[in-house]
Design a protein around this motif. Structure first.
Motif, mmCIF file in Angstrom:
data_model
loop_
_atom_site.group_PDB
_atom_site.id
_atom_site.type_symbol
_atom_site.label_atom_id
_atom_site.label_comp_id
_atom_site.label_asym_id
_atom_site.label_seq_id
_atom_site.Cartn_x
_atom_site.Cartn_y
_atom_site.Cartn_z
ATOM 1 N N ALA A 69 0.925 -1.333 0.066
ATOM 2 C CA ALA A 69 -0.095 0.010 -0.030
ATOM 3 C C ALA A 69 0.758 1.366 -0.033
ATOM 4 O O ALA A 69 0.500 2.325 -0.400
ATOM 5 C CB ALA A 69 -0.897 -0.216 1.159
ATOM 6 N N ARG A 74 -0.858 3.370 6.024
ATOM 7 C CA ARG A 74 -2.346 3.011 5.234
ATOM 8 C C ARG A 74 -2.780 2.042 5.797
ATOM 9 O O ARG A 74 -4.027 1.665 5.219
ATOM 10 C CB ARG A 74 -1.488 2.843 3.827
ATOM 11 C CG ARG A 74 -0.823 3.847 3.195
ATOM 12 C CD ARG A 74 -1.444 4.848 2.480
ATOM 13 N NE ARG A 74 -0.776 5.709 1.721
ATOM 14 C CZ ARG A 74 -0.540 5.681 0.316
ATOM 15 N NH1 ARG A 74 -1.014 4.783 -0.407
ATOM 16 N NH2 ARG A 74 -0.067 6.914 -0.387
ATOM 17 N N VAL A 131 -6.884 -1.352 3.968
ATOM 18 C CA VAL A 131 -5.849 -0.555 3.656
ATOM 19 C C VAL A 131 -6.160 0.561 2.706
ATOM 20 O O VAL A 131 -6.936 0.227 1.728
ATOM 21 C CB VAL A 131 -4.718 -1.545 2.871
ATOM 22 C CG1 VAL A 131 -3.553 -1.014 2.612
ATOM 23 C CG2 VAL A 131 -4.620 -2.727 3.861
ATOM 24 N N ILE A 133 -5.456 2.561 -0.131
ATOM 25 C CA ILE A 133 -4.450 2.584 -1.319
ATOM 26 C C ILE A 133 -4.507 3.595 -2.331
ATOM 27 O O ILE A 133 -3.632 3.756 -3.238
ATOM 28 C CB ILE A 133 -5.146 1.013 -2.198
ATOM 29 C CG1 ILE A 133 -6.698 1.073 -2.721
ATOM 30 C CG2 ILE A 133 -4.685 -0.048 -1.446
ATOM 31 C CD1 ILE A 133 -6.756 0.119 -3.709
#
Length: 154
Positions: A69, A74, A131, A133
């Motif tokens: 990521a 993140r 996460v 991204i």
């Protein structure tokens, strides 16, 4: 980043070494000798390979997610279950699959199923992670003033 539902995250492999276990035991003040004393392991009938600490095993998964990521900041959510032991000398594989994509105020988020497996064996940790991204860019981000995750700006 071009993530799609069903895509695999890049695998992160680690050959588990005893030295980080000794260091972690010292840092945590962990008196349990199964993490560093082979004589204690033998006396307990546990063989001769020390047991890796859970935080180190979780770290392998977090490293995989962060590399994919673009940073540890993140990782928005991380939940795992411990299913087995990792021993010194084991080769482990942190792996994951994107199970969902969604837009949030912080940006585009990938929800993932994650697992840590002993190479050629069963999962020893499994769980989920969310996460970031593709973060939403603010004026502070463009100026290089962001110092943490989007919800922790100064």
């Amino acid at each position: 980043m071009n993530a799609t539902v069903g895509s695999s995250l890049p695998v992160h492999e680690v050959l588990v070494d005893i030295q980080p276990m000794k260091t972690m035991a010292a840092l945590l003040g962990d008196p349990n000798p199964i993490h560093w004393d082979t004589r204690a392991l033998a006396a307990l009938g546990m063989g001769d390979r020390p047991v890796n600490q859970g935080p180190l095993n979780m770290g392998y998964l977090m490293t995989m997610l962060a590399r994919w990521a673009g940073g540890r900041d993140r990782i928005l959510d991380f939940r795992v279950r411990f299913l087995g032991n990792v021993l010194a000398g084991d080769l482990v594989r942190a792996e994951g699959t994107v199970t969902g994509l969604r837009a949030t105020e912080a940006g585009r988020v990938a929800d993932c199923e994650i697992a840590l497996r002993i190479a050629g064996g069963e999962a020893v940790l499994s769980g989920t992670a969310s996460v970031l991204i593709e973060p939403t860019r603010s004026d502070d981000d463009r100026a290089g003033l962001r110092h943490g995750p989007p919800d922790m700006k100064e």
